[in-house]
Write an enzyme that holds these catalytic residues in place. Sequence first.
Site, short mmCIF file in Angstrom:
data_model
loop_
_atom_site.label_atom_id
_atom_site.label_comp_id
_atom_site.label_asym_id
_atom_site.label_seq_id
_atom_site.Cartn_x
_atom_site.Cartn_y
_atom_site.Cartn_z
N HIS A 68 -4.72 11.62 7.61
CA HIS A 68 -5.17 10.33 7.37
C HIS A 68 -3.96 9.39 7.61
O HIS A 68 -2.46 9.74 7.39
CB HIS A 68 -5.73 10.08 5.98
CG HIS A 68 -6.29 8.86 5.80
ND1 HIS A 68 -6.98 8.22 6.84
CD2 HIS A 68 -7.06 8.29 4.47
CE1 HIS A 68 -7.68 7.05 6.58
NE2 HIS A 68 -7.49 7.30 4.95
N ASP A 116 -17.10 13.27 1.41
CA ASP A 116 -15.88 13.03 0.82
C ASP A 116 -15.74 13.52 -0.66
O ASP A 116 -16.09 12.79 -1.57
CB ASP A 116 -15.64 11.61 1.25
CG ASP A 116 -14.38 11.01 0.53
OD1 ASP A 116 -13.76 11.84 0.00
OD2 ASP A 116 -14.28 9.71 0.35
N ASP A 131 -13.19 13.58 -2.45
CA ASP A 131 -11.95 13.11 -3.05
C ASP A 131 -10.92 14.19 -3.28
O ASP A 131 -10.70 15.18 -2.40
CB ASP A 131 -12.12 12.53 -4.39
CG ASP A 131 -13.00 10.98 -4.01
OD1 ASP A 131 -12.94 10.58 -2.98
OD2 ASP A 131 -13.60 10.37 -5.03
N ASP A 149 -13.01 2.92 -6.17
CA ASP A 149 -12.93 4.25 -5.62
C ASP A 149 -12.09 5.01 -6.21
O ASP A 149 -10.84 5.28 -5.65
CB ASP A 149 -12.68 3.97 -3.90
CG ASP A 149 -12.69 5.39 -3.12
OD1 ASP A 149 -13.09 6.47 -3.87
OD2 ASP A 149 -12.12 5.17 -1.99
N LYS A 173 -8.24 9.90 -8.36
CA LYS A 173 -7.47 9.59 -6.95
C LYS A 173 -7.67 7.72 -6.98
O LYS A 173 -8.32 7.12 -7.84
CB LYS A 173 -8.43 10.16 -5.96
CG LYS A 173 -9.71 10.00 -5.62
CD LYS A 173 -10.22 8.57 -5.32
CE LYS A 173 -9.78 7.84 -3.82
NZ LYS A 173 -10.35 8.73 -2.67
N ASN A 226 -7.81 4.94 -3.56
CA ASN A 226 -8.36 4.89 -2.11
C ASN A 226 -6.93 4.74 -1.57
O ASN A 226 -6.17 4.19 -1.83
CB ASN A 226 -9.10 3.59 -1.91
CG ASN A 226 -9.49 3.49 -0.35
OD1 ASN A 226 -8.96 2.90 0.30
ND2 ASN A 226 -10.58 4.26 -0.20
N SER A 227 -6.89 5.27 -0.11
CA SER A 227 -5.63 5.44 0.54
C SER A 227 -5.13 4.10 0.97
O SER A 227 -3.95 4.01 1.29
CB SER A 227 -5.98 6.24 1.60
OG SER A 227 -6.36 7.66 1.37
N SER A 235 -19.03 8.87 2.54
CA SER A 235 -17.79 8.35 1.96
C SER A 235 -17.60 7.92 0.37
O SER A 235 -18.66 7.10 0.01
CB SER A 235 -17.60 6.79 2.79
OG SER A 235 -16.74 6.08 2.04
N GLY A 236 -16.60 8.43 -0.18
CA GLY A 236 -16.50 8.06 -1.47
C GLY A 236 -16.16 6.64 -1.69
O GLY A 236 -16.65 5.85 -2.65
N LEU A 237 -15.52 5.87 -0.85
CA LEU A 237 -15.23 4.47 -0.74
C LEU A 237 -16.69 3.51 -0.80
O LEU A 237 -16.94 3.07 -1.78
CB LEU A 237 -14.41 3.93 0.17
CG LEU A 237 -14.26 2.58 0.27
CD1 LEU A 237 -13.76 1.82 -0.95
CD2 LEU A 237 -13.50 2.01 1.54
N GLU A 297 -8.86 16.22 -0.72
CA GLU A 297 -7.56 15.75 -0.27
C GLU A 297 -6.42 15.83 -1.34
O GLU A 297 -7.04 16.11 -2.36
CB GLU A 297 -7.86 14.07 -0.29
CG GLU A 297 -8.02 13.31 -1.49
CD GLU A 297 -8.53 11.89 -1.12
OE1 GLU A 297 -9.56 11.78 -0.24
OE2 GLU A 297 -8.14 10.97 -2.07
N ARG A 342 -7.60 17.68 3.64
CA ARG A 342 -7.01 16.36 4.01
C ARG A 342 -5.95 16.14 3.30
O ARG A 342 -5.72 16.25 2.39
CB ARG A 342 -8.31 15.53 3.53
CG ARG A 342 -7.55 14.02 3.54
CD ARG A 342 -8.54 12.87 3.22
NE ARG A 342 -8.14 11.51 2.80
CZ ARG A 342 -9.08 10.54 2.47
NH1 ARG A 342 -10.46 10.73 2.55
NH2 ARG A 342 -8.64 9.20 2.11
#
Length: 314
Positions: free
Chosen positions: A197, A92, A94, A65, A127, A129-130, A53-55, A121, A166
Site C-alpha cells: 500500500h 479487508d 484489517d 474505519d 487500526k 485508515n491508511s 472494503s473496511g473503509l 495488514e 498487506r
Amino acid sequence: MSVTSDPPSPTATKASQLRHLLERPELGFLMEAHNGLSAKLVERAGFEAIWASGLSISAALGVRDSNEASWTQVLEVAEFMSDATGIPILLDGDTGYGNFNAVRRLVRKLEQRGVAGVCIEDKLFPKTNSFVRGGAQPLADAREFAGKIQAAKAEQRDADFVVVARTEALIAGRGLAEALRRAELYRGAGADAVLIHSARADADEIRAFKAEWGERLPVVIVPTTYYRTPTEVFAEDGFAAVIWANHLMRAALTAMQTTAAEIFAQQHLRGVEQRIAPLTEVFALQGQDELAEAERRWLPRPTTPRCAGEDPGR
Ligand code: SPV
Ligand code: MG
C-alpha cells in the site's frame, strides 16, 4: 507461484476463482462493495471479484474505519454480499481483529460464509485508515504478524482460500527496504499474495517495490491516491491485481447528498424522479421475479371461493 492462463471452469469455487485471478499472468481487478446491493452491482458491471472494503463498510454503517464495527458485524455484511453474488469476495480483514487466534476464527467463519479470501495488514488493533495520520501509523511486530499469516493458512479448510498479506511499511514511512523485508517474511509464513500500500500521488514507490520483488508472489495494489497512473503501467510491471477500493461508496455518497439536498429544498420529487433508478430496477435486482415464480410453485393455490354464508371456520 503456479501460473496458468486457462480460465477457471464455470463450476470453480469462489476461492479457486480468486486464486486464479491472482496467479494468472494478466492483471485482475477487484471492485469495492460494502453491502449486498453494491456487491450485486459490481458483479453486474462485469468485475471478476469484489473487495469488501473496511473503509466503505464502516462508512456505510456510519462509523469510523477504526474497528468501531465489530468483526462479527463486518462478517454479517460480508455474508449478505456473498449470498447476493456469484463472484469471489476478498474481505479487508484489517489487522485480523486481534492476535493470531482471532485470525484463525475469522478464517473459519469466512470460509463458512463463502468468502473467498482475506487480506490482513501489519498494523495494530484498533487500526486507523491508511490515509489518516499517514506516517504516524504504528506497525505490528513483523514476526508476530507472520505468525498471524501462518495461523490463517493452517486454519483454512479449502486449499484455495486466499490469504493476502498487506504491508503498511511505505504508508508508515519505513521505506522500501523495510517493505521488502516484511513482504519476504510474510511470504515465508505462507501468504498467497502481498498487498503493497502507498499513500503517494505517484506510483514510484510501489513500482520500485515490484521491480525489486520480482515474481516471488503475486502483488496487489490500491491506486486510490496514484489514480493518475495509467493502468497499462501496472499491467506492464506485472502486478497481479488492482483494487478500486472505495469508489462505489463515494459515488453513492455524492448521489445521496445531492438527492437529499434537492428533495429537502424543493419539498417535491419532480426534480429527481427522472434521474434515479426506477423501482422496477430495484425489484429486478432483488430478484422479485424469482419469488413470484417460487410462490406459484410452493404456495397452495387459492381454492374455489366458498359459498356465501358458509362458516369460514368449518
Ligand atoms: C479499505 O478499502 O478499507 C482499505 C484500503 O483498506 S485503504 O482505505 O486505502 O486503506
Ligand atoms: Mg481497510
